[in-house]
Design a protein around this motif. Structure first.
Motif, short mmCIF file in Angstrom:
data_model
loop_
_atom_site.label_atom_id
_atom_site.label_comp_id
_atom_site.label_asym_id
_atom_site.label_seq_id
_atom_site.Cartn_x
_atom_site.Cartn_y
_atom_site.Cartn_z
N ALA A 152 4.06 0.92 -3.51
CA ALA A 152 3.25 -0.62 -3.49
C ALA A 152 4.22 -1.59 -4.06
O ALA A 152 4.27 -2.89 -3.37
N GLU A 153 4.95 -1.44 -5.15
CA GLU A 153 5.87 -2.44 -5.67
C GLU A 153 6.95 -2.61 -4.85
O GLU A 153 7.68 -3.50 -4.83
N ARG A 162 1.76 -6.69 0.73
CA ARG A 162 1.60 -6.01 -0.65
C ARG A 162 0.10 -5.95 -0.47
O ARG A 162 -0.32 -4.79 -1.15
N LYS A 163 -0.72 -6.90 -0.36
CA LYS A 163 -2.14 -6.87 -0.41
C LYS A 163 -2.78 -5.48 0.46
O LYS A 163 -3.27 -4.87 0.02
N CYS A 166 -1.84 -2.12 -1.00
CA CYS A 166 -2.38 -1.86 -2.26
C CYS A 166 -3.94 -1.27 -1.89
O CYS A 166 -4.63 -0.40 -2.36
N ASN A 170 -5.01 2.48 -2.35
CA ASN A 170 -6.26 2.75 -3.24
C ASN A 170 -7.33 3.74 -2.44
O ASN A 170 -7.93 4.51 -3.18
N LEU A 182 -4.74 0.41 -8.05
CA LEU A 182 -3.79 -0.87 -7.48
C LEU A 182 -3.95 -2.15 -7.50
O LEU A 182 -3.22 -2.86 -6.93
N LYS A 183 -5.26 -2.40 -7.72
CA LYS A 183 -5.76 -3.82 -7.69
C LYS A 183 -5.03 -4.94 -8.52
O LYS A 183 -4.70 -5.94 -8.11
N LEU A 185 -1.80 -4.99 -8.51
CA LEU A 185 -0.47 -5.19 -7.96
C LEU A 185 -0.72 -6.01 -6.67
O LEU A 185 0.42 -6.48 -6.08
N ARG A 186 -2.09 -6.27 -6.38
CA ARG A 186 -2.43 -7.04 -5.01
C ARG A 186 -1.61 -8.36 -4.92
O ARG A 186 -1.25 -9.01 -4.06
#
Length: 361
Positions: A152-153, A162-163, A166, A170, A182-183, A185-186
Motif C-alpha cells: 500500500a505504501e 493509494r486510497k 488500501c 483491507n 490500512l485506513k 494510509l488512505r
C-alpha cells in the motif's frame, strides 16, 4: 415437504450448543462463509501482544455441510486452547492448509461473485477496485500484515490509487483474517474539480459532428453530448424509446438503471434523435470499462481536440447555465449532488456565464 434450511436459525442452535458445552468458541457467518471466533494469542506477524477475541476463517460455506464441519472445527479449536497446544500455523484457512497471496485472491474473487451478481457493473468494479491493486501484490508470498502495508505504501500518498489499494487490501485482509488496518494510509485524496479549459464549447462540439466519418460513431458522439452520458452508458440507452421520448432510459452502467437522463439542449434531441432510426457501433466489450476504452481510442485516432468524456462535463455546465435545479441535474448525470457541485460545476467561469447574461437581457 422438506423443511427449508435457515442458516441463521441453525447457526443460533449450534452456538447455543457450543455455549452449553463451555467450548469458549462460537461460529460466525460473514456473507456466505463461516468463521470461528475465540480468545486467542496474537498472530506471529501481528502488532498485538495480548490475547484477544479473533476470527479464524473456515474453508466452508454457510450451508448444512458447512455447519457440520464448523461444529467439528469448533471442538477441535476448543481442545487446542484448553491443552495450550494452539498454533496459528495450524489454523490458516482451516487446519493443516495454507494459501499464498494468489490463492487468497482467487478465493476472494469466488466469494465476491457469490455475494454479488456477475454483470457488467460488478465486473467493472472488480477490475478497477480489486484486480488492479491486487496485481501489485507478490503472488507467491504469504499474505501478511507487513506485506499489505508495504505494498500500500508503494503507491503515491494522497492519490486515488493509494486510497483504492488500501480499501482493496483491507477487504482482502478481513477475508483472510489478517490483522491489519490500512485506513490510516488512505490519505486525503479528493477528486479534482474539472478544469474549465478542458471543456469544449457548444460551437466546437457541433463543428466536430461534421468530422466524424462513421454514422454509428456519430450517433454515439451525439448521445454523449446531448445527455452527458459516461462513455459506456451510451451503449445501454433504449434507442427505440428515444425516438418518441426525449428523456433517455439508461438500462445499465456504473449506476445501473436510470430513466432521467435529460437532453440539454432539447433542440439537439429534436434534430438528432426524434423519429429517427438510431444505431450504434457493434462493440465486443467485456465490461463497462472496456466499452469506455474502445470508444475513447476511436476518438483519439480521429484526433478529437478534447476527450470524449469532456462532453459530459460540458453537459453539466450547460444544465447549470440553463438554470436546471442542481439536484435534478445530478440525478440526470447519475451521481450525487455533492459530486455534481464539487467536481462538475467548479469549471464555470466568465465565458460560460455569458450565456446567463444573454438570458437576463
Amino acid at each position: 415437504m422438506a423443511k427449508k434450511f435457515d442458516c441463521d436459525v441453525e447457526l443460533d442452535k449450534l452456538n447455543e450448543a457450543l455455549k452449553i458445552a463451555r467450548t469458549g468458541v462460537s461460529v460466525k457467518r460473514i456473507g456466505q462463509r463461516l468463521y470461528l471466533r475465540a480468545t486467542l494469542p496474537a498472530k506471529p506477524d501481528s502488532k498485538r501482544v495480548k490475547v484477544s477475541s479473533q476470527r479464524i476463517r473456515l474453508a466452508v460455506f454457510a450451508n448444512p455441510a458447512g455447519l457440520k464441519t464448523a461444529k467439528k472445527k469448533a471442538f477441535e479449536l476448543s481442545n487446542d486452547i484448553a491443552s495450550q497446544s494452539f498454533r496459528w500455523e495450524d489454523w490458516v484457512d482451516g487446519k493443516g492448509s495454507t494459501r499464498n497471496v494468489a490463492g487468497w485472491i482467487d478465493a476472494f474473487e469466488v466469494d465476491y461473485f457469490i455475494r454479488r451478481k456477475r454483470n457488467p457493473k460488478s465486473e467493472t468494479t472488480w477490475e478497477k477496485d480489486y484486480r488492479s491493486p491486487f496485481n501489485r501484490l507478490p503472488k507467491n508470498q504469504e499474505l501478511t500484515a507487513n506485506l499489505l502495508i508495504s505494498t500500500a505504501e508503494s503507491y503515491p500518498a494522497d492519490t486515488r490509487s493509494r486510497k483504492r489499494a488500501c480499501d482493496a487490501y483491507n477487504a482482502l485482509a478481513r477475508f483472510a483474517n489478517v490483522d491489519v488496518n490500512l485506513k490510516p494510509l488512505r490519505g486525503k485524496y479528493r477528486p479534482n474539480a474539472v478544469n474549465r479549459e478542458d471543456v469544449p464549447s457548444d460551437e466546437l462540439i457541433l463543428e466536430w459532428c461534421d468530422r466524424i466519418p462513421d454514422p454509428k460513431w456519430l450517433n454515439f458522439y451525439r448521445l454523449v453530448a446531448c445527455y452527458g452520458l459516461r462513455n459506456h452508458e451510451a451503449f445501454h440507452v433504449d434507442l427505440e424509446k428515444l425516438k418518441i421520448d426525449p428523456i433517455a432510459v439508461v438500462t445499465g452502467g456504473k449506476t445501473g438503471y436510470r430513466a432521467v437522463a435529460l437532453p440539454c439542449p432539447l433542440g439537439w434531441w429534436e434534430s438528432w434523435f426524434e423519429g429517427k432510426e438510431i444505431s450504434l457501433p457493434l462493440v465486443n466489450a467485456r465490461n463497462n470499462s472496456h466499452y469506455g476504452n474502445i470508444s475513447s481510442q476511436y476518438f483519439r485516432r480521429l484526433e478529437l481536440p478534447f476527450k470524449i468524456y469532456d462532453l459530459r462535463h460540458a453537459h453539466a455546465g450547460r444544465m447549470a447555465i440553463k438554470g436546471i435545479d442542481p439536484a435534478i441535474a445530478a440525478r440526470s448525470q447519475g451521481h450525487s449532488l455533492k459530486v455534481h457541485s464539487e467536481i462538475y460545476l467548479n469549471f464555470l467561469g466568465a465565458e460560460q456565464l455569458r450565456g446567463v447574461l444573454d438570458d437576463l437581457r
